[in-house]
Design an enzyme around this catalytic site. Sequence first.
Site, PDB file in Angstrom:
ATOM      1  N   LYS A  48       0.827  -1.217   0.000  1.00 36.51           N
ATOM      2  CA  LYS A  48       0.000   0.000   0.000  1.00 36.51           C
ATOM      3  C   LYS A  48       0.859   1.265   0.000  1.00 36.51           C
ATOM      4  O   LYS A  48       0.475   2.276  -0.601  1.00 36.51           O
ATOM      5  CB  LYS A  48      -0.968   0.002   1.181  1.00 36.51           C
ATOM      6  CG  LYS A  48      -0.339   0.150   2.550  1.00 36.51           C
ATOM      7  CD  LYS A  48      -1.408   0.213   3.620  1.00 36.51           C
ATOM      8  CE  LYS A  48      -0.789   0.296   4.995  1.00 36.51           C
ATOM      9  NZ  LYS A  48       0.029   1.496   5.191  1.00 36.51           N
ATOM     10  N   THR A  49       2.008   1.238   0.685  1.00 38.47           N
ATOM     11  CA  THR A  49       2.879   2.422   0.684  1.00 38.47           C
ATOM     12  C   THR A  49       3.376   2.713  -0.724  1.00 38.47           C
ATOM     13  O   THR A  49       3.390   3.872  -1.174  1.00 38.47           O
ATOM     14  CB  THR A  49       4.069   2.211   1.636  1.00 38.47           C
ATOM     15  OG1 THR A  49       3.580   1.962   2.952  1.00 38.47           O
ATOM     16  CG2 THR A  49       4.962   3.443   1.658  1.00 38.47           C
ATOM     17  N   ASP A 239      -3.606   7.475   4.912  1.00 37.76           N
ATOM     18  CA  ASP A 239      -3.093   6.115   5.122  1.00 37.76           C
ATOM     19  C   ASP A 239      -3.567   5.578   6.471  1.00 37.76           C
ATOM     20  O   ASP A 239      -3.894   6.343   7.382  1.00 37.76           O
ATOM     21  CB  ASP A 239      -1.563   6.151   5.072  1.00 37.76           C
ATOM     22  CG  ASP A 239      -0.951   4.760   5.007  1.00 37.76           C
ATOM     23  OD1 ASP A 239      -1.669   3.800   4.657  1.00 37.76           O
ATOM     24  OD2 ASP A 239       0.251   4.628   5.310  1.00 37.76           O
ATOM     25  N   GLU A 240      -3.615   4.251   6.607  1.00 38.08           N
ATOM     26  CA  GLU A 240      -3.994   3.574   7.859  1.00 38.08           C
ATOM     27  C   GLU A 240      -5.343   4.094   8.374  1.00 38.08           C
ATOM     28  O   GLU A 240      -5.507   4.374   9.559  1.00 38.08           O
ATOM     29  CB  GLU A 240      -2.903   3.759   8.930  1.00 38.08           C
ATOM     30  CG  GLU A 240      -1.533   3.240   8.540  1.00 38.08           C
ATOM     31  CD  GLU A 240      -1.437   1.720   8.548  1.00 38.08           C
ATOM     32  OE1 GLU A 240      -2.469   1.044   8.751  1.00 38.08           O
ATOM     33  OE2 GLU A 240      -0.323   1.195   8.342  1.00 38.08           O
ATOM     34  N   GLN A 272      -7.091  -5.095  10.073  1.00 42.60           N
ATOM     35  CA  GLN A 272      -6.027  -4.728  11.000  1.00 42.60           C
ATOM     36  C   GLN A 272      -6.445  -3.578  11.914  1.00 42.60           C
ATOM     37  O   GLN A 272      -5.598  -2.892  12.477  1.00 42.60           O
ATOM     38  CB  GLN A 272      -4.752  -4.362  10.237  1.00 42.60           C
ATOM     39  CG  GLN A 272      -4.163  -5.527   9.450  1.00 42.60           C
ATOM     40  CD  GLN A 272      -2.792  -5.217   8.897  1.00 42.60           C
ATOM     41  OE1 GLN A 272      -1.820  -5.038   9.625  1.00 42.60           O
ATOM     42  NE2 GLN A 272      -2.693  -5.146   7.577  1.00 42.60           N
ATOM     43  N   ARG A 622       2.415 -11.514  10.284  1.00 41.78           N
ATOM     44  CA  ARG A 622       3.764 -10.977  10.502  1.00 41.78           C
ATOM     45  C   ARG A 622       4.835 -11.921   9.963  1.00 41.78           C
ATOM     46  O   ARG A 622       5.992 -11.533   9.818  1.00 41.78           O
ATOM     47  CB  ARG A 622       4.034 -10.754  11.993  1.00 41.78           C
ATOM     48  CG  ARG A 622       3.137  -9.777  12.740  1.00 41.78           C
ATOM     49  CD  ARG A 622       3.014  -8.449  12.069  1.00 41.78           C
ATOM     50  NE  ARG A 622       1.842  -8.428  11.191  1.00 41.78           N
ATOM     51  CZ  ARG A 622       1.653  -7.565  10.202  1.00 41.78           C
ATOM     52  NH1 ARG A 622       2.574  -6.671   9.928  1.00 41.78           N
ATOM     53  NH2 ARG A 622       0.561  -7.604   9.459  1.00 41.78           N
TER      54      ARG A 622
END
Length: 703
Positions: A48-49, A239-240, A272, A622
């Site tokens: 996504k970044t 973002d987020e 998340q 993770r």
Amino acid sequence: MMRRFVLPGRGTSTLEIDYETDLNEQQLAVVTCGSGPKIVIAGAGSGKTRTLTYRVAHLLERGVPPAGILLVTFTNKAAREMLGRVEQLTGLSRHRLWGGTFHSVCARMLRRHAGLLGYTDSFSILDERDQRDLLKLCITDLDVPVKQRRFPSAKVLAGIFSLQANTRQPLEELLSERYIQFIEWLETVRKISDRYASRKQAANAMDYDDLLQRWLEVLKDNKQIRDRYREQFDHILVDEYQDTNIVQAEIVEIMAGAKKGVNLMVVGDDSQSIYAFRGANYDNILQFPKRNKTTEVFRLETNYRSTPQILHLTNASIEHNKEQHKKVLRAERADGMLPALIPCSCPEQEAEFVAERILQLRDEGVALSDIAVLYRAHSHRLSVETTLLRYDIPYEVRGGLRFFQQAHIKDLVAHLRLVENPRDEVAFRRVLLLQPGIGNVTANRIWNAVTPQTSEGDALVGTFENMDIAGLLPSKARACWPEFVKTIREIHAFREDPETAISIVLDSGYREYVLAKFDNSESRIEDLQQLAIFAGQYDSLNKLLEELLLLGELYGQEVGSNRQTDDEPPIVLSTVHQAKGLEWHSVFIICLLEGFFPSQRSLDEPGGEEEERRIFYVATTRSREELYLSYPIIRAGGYGASVVQQPSRFLQELPETLYETWHLEEEPNGATNPNGGASQDFDPNVDPIWDDNEPLGEPWLTD
């Protein structure tokens, strides 16, 4: 392909951006989309970044001026990374873009318009320490009896006021639901809140929450300013977004709301969203398309981090959540090993497995720093941490101190040290300073009076009872002194029962002290309860304290290779919340038990089970290569009792084809052999660690 476009003030710039090659199909669709509200559901490890960075480059290419793009994220680190990538990709200085954290962006805007709020443009921003200091002044102004153990500390008050600001929950309701121990102080807390607000205004200062609240106030109350920023920002990218609270969501939606096309793009992963305890509002991302009727929904589902086997398990787990934006993570990587499920007889066996498997991974060439042990709460790590120390495996605790270096653990252990050795000045002073009304001067006076009267081996309580200590105390400390002497007497009486001795300290008022003084008090009390269970292994305070000393933790010592070196950086111990956004080659998720993971407290709250499952989702994603899921069947319940535990519902709801079960074997020396290997005939209805020849309720244990 080569792209050429003009950046204002830069002339013609040549960007070597080949969007079709650099991006996958889903990413490309996001980067090149048109106007209007957009939501991008970006799965874990989906780039996504990178997508946001290329979106900014594409907007610049289309002629959007740098000052017309607002890029907002959550942490300074993320903001620096995002803006740095844009600079590297486009050659445009990051300083020409409007970008940063919510707080930094709001502060920048408030500097321009502070006068509307009665501030000057040079207003101060209070950090957490400043905030606590100002709250202490407010408490003094109101002559609040802070020496009473049940009154919240300035740090706890700061947490209460912050949560109230971020959730807009009425104070009485907030205290009733989350801080019931302070409900008797409701009106006093309200007065402190009011006093704190007026003192900030008088000091021309704002705290972090004010930066959001006051900027929202400006937007709502001033149409001219609202229209100005709506006109300036052609595109707002957030973002987020799953981590936003009500205030943050309202800010960005107001700033974009009236502009034709509503060019607001929010990016995040609803799976998340795990920060409700900090005020994050899950409905922000879940209901975004309903609030913005013409929203176009994009999904990033190609995962570049984990193996297909890990993602199959992850998808199967999160599928059980009803409230979500549906997506299916697909692996870009080649096949790997199935995740391993490891039922253990007890926490000690679980810890032995983790330590021995870590050493095997190191022998296989995996760097220790590429291994993590994750857990739902810090209190779950005690057995693993002490075992790592015994195995001399270097580790670091992410976002916190080692277990025995934490203030509340040191406080409690100081009581035990004082009873065992009355001449331990460090422990003596630490315990005295915990008593209401006793400060450094009084503690020093008592120490100087008591020490000459206390010979080696004498019970401290005898010295206290034979001396007129009351004459050394300020008046406000005298009422509590007899209770303190009683506590020392009772601890001394149970020197051969460390578990009971610890419980005595907790029941003496230290539990209430923790609730009042620490902002994460419930977690700390769980730590203390686990310490009591841990102490149950020892038959005297002397042996318990000796063990802590040998582990190198009691005095903050380092043992063997636990000293970090350039040659062998440590493994990571972390809560799942602290691990979000990170990744490792191998991940161990421990203590997967009902009531532990998921947390029982969370299960009692509306939407709690689904948030707990999202936490499990974050934990499993993770790992890049190897994922280990473990739980102990038997846990000590205190005072010698053993409790049979149920594995987490998050394990029970997984199809058996998505993992392999490893049956641990016992070595003659009591160690665990994880090389029992994978079992392909695991029957979940048959407990793999019970000896069928033993009667029910008598499991064999490792020690």
